[in-house]
Design a protein around this motif. Sequence first.
Motif, PDB file in Angstrom:
ATOM      1  N   VAL A  16      59.972   2.535  14.874  1.00  0.00           N
ATOM      2  CA  VAL A  16      59.552   1.464  15.821  1.00  0.00           C
ATOM      3  C   VAL A  16      60.310   0.125  15.219  1.00  0.00           C
ATOM      4  N   SER A  17      60.499  -0.701  16.303  1.00  0.00           N
ATOM      5  CA  SER A  17      60.741  -1.919  16.045  1.00  0.00           C
ATOM      6  C   SER A  17      59.601  -2.961  16.718  1.00  0.00           C
ATOM      7  N   ALA A  18      59.069  -3.694  15.696  1.00  0.00           N
ATOM      8  CA  ALA A  18      58.050  -4.463  16.120  1.00  0.00           C
ATOM      9  C   ALA A  18      58.403  -6.000  16.190  1.00  0.00           C
ATOM     10  N   ILE A  19      58.447  -6.650  17.375  1.00  0.00           N
ATOM     11  CA  ILE A  19      58.998  -7.896  17.681  1.00  0.00           C
ATOM     12  C   ILE A  19      58.061  -8.740  17.698  1.00  0.00           C
ATOM     13  N   VAL A  20      58.236  -9.925  17.059  1.00  0.00           N
ATOM     14  CA  VAL A  20      57.240 -10.984  16.782  1.00  0.00           C
ATOM     15  C   VAL A  20      57.825 -12.392  17.056  1.00  0.00           C
ATOM     16  N   PRO A  21      57.339 -12.986  18.145  1.00  0.00           N
ATOM     17  CA  PRO A  21      57.790 -14.327  18.349  1.00  0.00           C
ATOM     18  C   PRO A  21      57.007 -15.069  17.448  1.00  0.00           C
ATOM     19  N   VAL A  22      57.508 -16.108  16.939  1.00  0.00           N
ATOM     20  CA  VAL A  22      56.957 -17.085  15.687  1.00  0.00           C
ATOM     21  C   VAL A  22      57.463 -18.530  16.159  1.00  0.00           C
ATOM     22  N   TYR A  23      55.978 -19.153  16.427  1.00  0.00           N
ATOM     23  CA  TYR A  23      56.030 -20.550  16.818  1.00  0.00           C
ATOM     24  C   TYR A  23      54.980 -21.369  16.376  1.00  0.00           C
ATOM     25  N   ASN A  24      54.942 -21.962  15.167  1.00  0.00           N
ATOM     26  CA  ASN A  24      53.935 -23.045  14.648  1.00  0.00           C
ATOM     27  C   ASN A  24      52.668 -22.052  14.454  1.00  0.00           C
ATOM     28  N   VAL A  25      52.722 -21.392  13.655  1.00  0.00           N
ATOM     29  CA  VAL A  25      51.551 -20.522  13.211  1.00  0.00           C
ATOM     30  C   VAL A  25      51.269 -20.175  11.960  1.00  0.00           C
ATOM     31  N   ILE A  26      51.577 -21.354  10.988  1.00  0.00           N
ATOM     32  CA  ILE A  26      51.400 -21.139   9.854  1.00  0.00           C
ATOM     33  C   ILE A  26      49.925 -20.751   9.320  1.00  0.00           C
ATOM     34  N   ASN A  27      48.971 -20.771  10.006  1.00  0.00           N
ATOM     35  CA  ASN A  27      47.734 -20.614   9.535  1.00  0.00           C
ATOM     36  C   ASN A  27      47.460 -19.214   9.829  1.00  0.00           C
ATOM     37  N   TYR A  28      48.185 -18.328  10.610  1.00  0.00           N
ATOM     38  CA  TYR A  28      47.893 -17.211  11.088  1.00  0.00           C
ATOM     39  C   TYR A  28      48.910 -16.157  10.585  1.00  0.00           C
ATOM     40  N   ILE A  29      50.153 -16.192  10.271  1.00  0.00           N
ATOM     41  CA  ILE A  29      51.188 -15.302  10.275  1.00  0.00           C
ATOM     42  C   ILE A  29      51.255 -14.640   9.111  1.00  0.00           C
ATOM     43  N   ILE A  61      58.082 -17.187   7.135  1.00  0.00           N
ATOM     44  CA  ILE A  61      58.937 -15.768   7.395  1.00  0.00           C
ATOM     45  C   ILE A  61      60.191 -15.496   6.706  1.00  0.00           C
ATOM     46  N   MET A  62      60.986 -16.642   6.361  1.00  0.00           N
ATOM     47  CA  MET A  62      62.087 -16.394   5.357  1.00  0.00           C
ATOM     48  C   MET A  62      61.788 -15.745   4.143  1.00  0.00           C
ATOM     49  N   ASP A  63      60.633 -16.069   3.541  1.00  0.00           N
ATOM     50  CA  ASP A  63      60.191 -15.611   2.258  1.00  0.00           C
ATOM     51  C   ASP A  63      60.016 -14.157   2.320  1.00  0.00           C
ATOM     52  N   TYR A  64      59.319 -13.907   3.385  1.00  0.00           N
ATOM     53  CA  TYR A  64      59.036 -12.490   3.679  1.00  0.00           C
ATOM     54  C   TYR A  64      60.060 -11.821   3.941  1.00  0.00           C
ATOM     55  N   GLY A  65      61.085 -12.242   4.627  1.00  0.00           N
ATOM     56  CA  GLY A  65      62.483 -11.609   4.687  1.00  0.00           C
ATOM     57  C   GLY A  65      63.289 -11.158   3.308  1.00  0.00           C
ATOM     58  N   ASP A  66      63.075 -12.297   2.579  1.00  0.00           N
ATOM     59  CA  ASP A  66      63.798 -12.097   1.166  1.00  0.00           C
ATOM     60  C   ASP A  66      63.036 -11.098   0.546  1.00  0.00           C
ATOM     61  N   ARG A  67      61.806 -10.860   0.855  1.00  0.00           N
ATOM     62  CA  ARG A  67      60.877  -9.710  -0.192  1.00  0.00           C
ATOM     63  C   ARG A  67      60.987  -8.377   0.334  1.00  0.00           C
ATOM     64  N   PHE A  68      61.254  -8.131   1.617  1.00  0.00           N
ATOM     65  CA  PHE A  68      60.982  -7.011   2.232  1.00  0.00           C
ATOM     66  C   PHE A  68      62.396  -6.372   3.040  1.00  0.00           C
ATOM     67  N   ASP A  69      62.990  -5.260   2.727  1.00  0.00           N
ATOM     68  CA  ASP A  69      64.122  -4.759   3.250  1.00  0.00           C
ATOM     69  C   ASP A  69      63.757  -4.520   4.627  1.00  0.00           C
ATOM     70  N   ASN A  70      62.831  -4.132   5.430  1.00  0.00           N
ATOM     71  CA  ASN A  70      62.590  -3.674   6.808  1.00  0.00           C
ATOM     72  C   ASN A  70      62.148  -4.879   7.513  1.00  0.00           C
ATOM     73  N   ILE A  71      62.437  -6.035   7.180  1.00  0.00           N
ATOM     74  CA  ILE A  71      62.229  -7.155   7.961  1.00  0.00           C
ATOM     75  C   ILE A  71      63.300  -7.975   8.355  1.00  0.00           C
ATOM     76  N   CYS A  72      63.522  -8.196   9.439  1.00  0.00           N
ATOM     77  CA  CYS A  72      64.728  -9.176  10.169  1.00  0.00           C
ATOM     78  C   CYS A  72      64.353 -10.511  10.581  1.00  0.00           C
ATOM     79  N   VAL A  73      64.946 -11.404  10.141  1.00  0.00           N
ATOM     80  CA  VAL A  73      64.419 -12.764  10.644  1.00  0.00           C
ATOM     81  C   VAL A  73      65.674 -13.305  11.377  1.00  0.00           C
ATOM     82  N   ALA A  74      65.136 -13.895  12.566  1.00  0.00           N
ATOM     83  CA  ALA A  74      65.944 -14.553  13.396  1.00  0.00           C
ATOM     84  C   ALA A  74      65.556 -15.881  13.904  1.00  0.00           C
ATOM     85  N   LYS A  75      66.386 -16.742  14.457  1.00  0.00           N
ATOM     86  CA  LYS A  75      65.762 -18.189  14.855  1.00  0.00           C
ATOM     87  C   LYS A  75      66.599 -18.663  16.134  1.00  0.00           C
ATOM     88  N   GLU A  76      66.069 -19.323  16.659  1.00  0.00           N
ATOM     89  CA  GLU A  76      66.392 -19.837  18.264  1.00  0.00           C
ATOM     90  C   GLU A  76      65.748 -21.096  18.369  1.00  0.00           C
TER      91      GLU A  76
END
Length: 433
Positions: A16-29, A61-76
């Motif tokens: 499964v690929s779980a896709i998460v849009p991230v925008y200014n959610v520092i309190n919840y992410i 989310i970059m911190d999570y990307g650095d720590r977990f191999d199954n996480i992909c971080v993209a930016k737009e």
Amino acid sequence: MLYEIIRESKLAEPKVSAIVPVYNVINYIDETIESLLNQTLKDIEIILVDDGSSDGSFEKIMDYGDRFDNICVAKEPNAGPGMARNNGLSIAKGKYISFVDSDDILPERALEIMYEAAEKEQVGVVTGISVSFNSNRSWFIGGHYNKGVFKSGRKTLIQNPEMLYTLGPCNKLYLREVVQDIRFPDSIKVAEDHPFVIEAYLKAKSIYTVDEIIYNYRAREDEGDISLSQIVTSNPYVSFKDIIASIKLSDALLKEYVTNPVALQKIRVDYHDRIIATDIWPAYKGILLNGDAETQIKMFDAFRALIDSMDFHLFNNLGVFQRLLTFETINRYTFIKEKARPSYLRALRLAYEKLDPGSLNKLLSSDYPKEVRAGEKAAKRNSVKPIYNRLVARKLKSTISTGFEKVVVKNWKKLVGLSRNFYARRIAFPFYK
């Protein structure tokens, strides 16, 4: 829309690929990502697409990307959740796709339950039970529960139109083959998910609903920190014009995929009824009660265009739309700005021109037959005077009734009080003595 992959997932063939849009959610992410990391299903690719955050969410989310191999971080650059999901789809490698909003939470077995159902039933879309929650409690979503969306088993959109009441993309698992060529429209930000989910339903043909809670929607409590789903009440015109655009896109998809003319007529009626009652009406009421003249004019002109695009069969099967345009608006007519009233009258005239006798009789059987007649006269005469006359007569009747209440009833109570005092002084007290 350009995007950049900052950290790649190291999973070669995720389930499964779980896709998460991230925008200014520092309190919840954190809660959202942790709920994905704690899933019992293994081999999950987590794709976090930052949509131009400015509150530290990207760094998080970059911190999570650095720590977990199954996480992909993209930016737009900021373009809304629809574009973020589209970019996530372009990146995804999983056999199945799941969308998760960045403030929501998945129960730990959610993806495993849906994955096993998809594999066993061999369907293109799997859904399940969703609940809303805040800091104090959780509850079933009323529209889902009342319409029978939770009923488990195999379904199709044509045979189960109640699935139109779950058009959010997130509480589902999609076979990637079904959705890999579908995209969210990038021109709208409210109801942009409806065309995507409708096309997924129609392409999948078979849908399966599991009898398990698989998604938790967060209801944000801070008024200054609303989610996109709460924009309808905070900025109703933005919602309104986006929903109208979404209706046009979704209606075109129904015409494209549903070849049986009888089935097409029915599903179009079901779809428009659902959208008008649950999406259009809240935005419409917000503009009607609080909008300025220019915004009201745009709204009524858009409504007239929508009516004009409908054939007679569709329009005359949309009772909720007819009620909204007639007595629901006439009852609130004083809120329409003077400059916007001609625009409402033009929409009203077209509505009455398209009404067949049966639909008119249904309106006359409502609690407001005189308002319906006033609207009919206004449409025929191309004048708002019949509406004014009805509102004045109603107000006069209310004033007379209130005056009667104050004068006659009040005096009658005094007479009753005096009679009781007379009875007490002249009869009851001497007798007792």
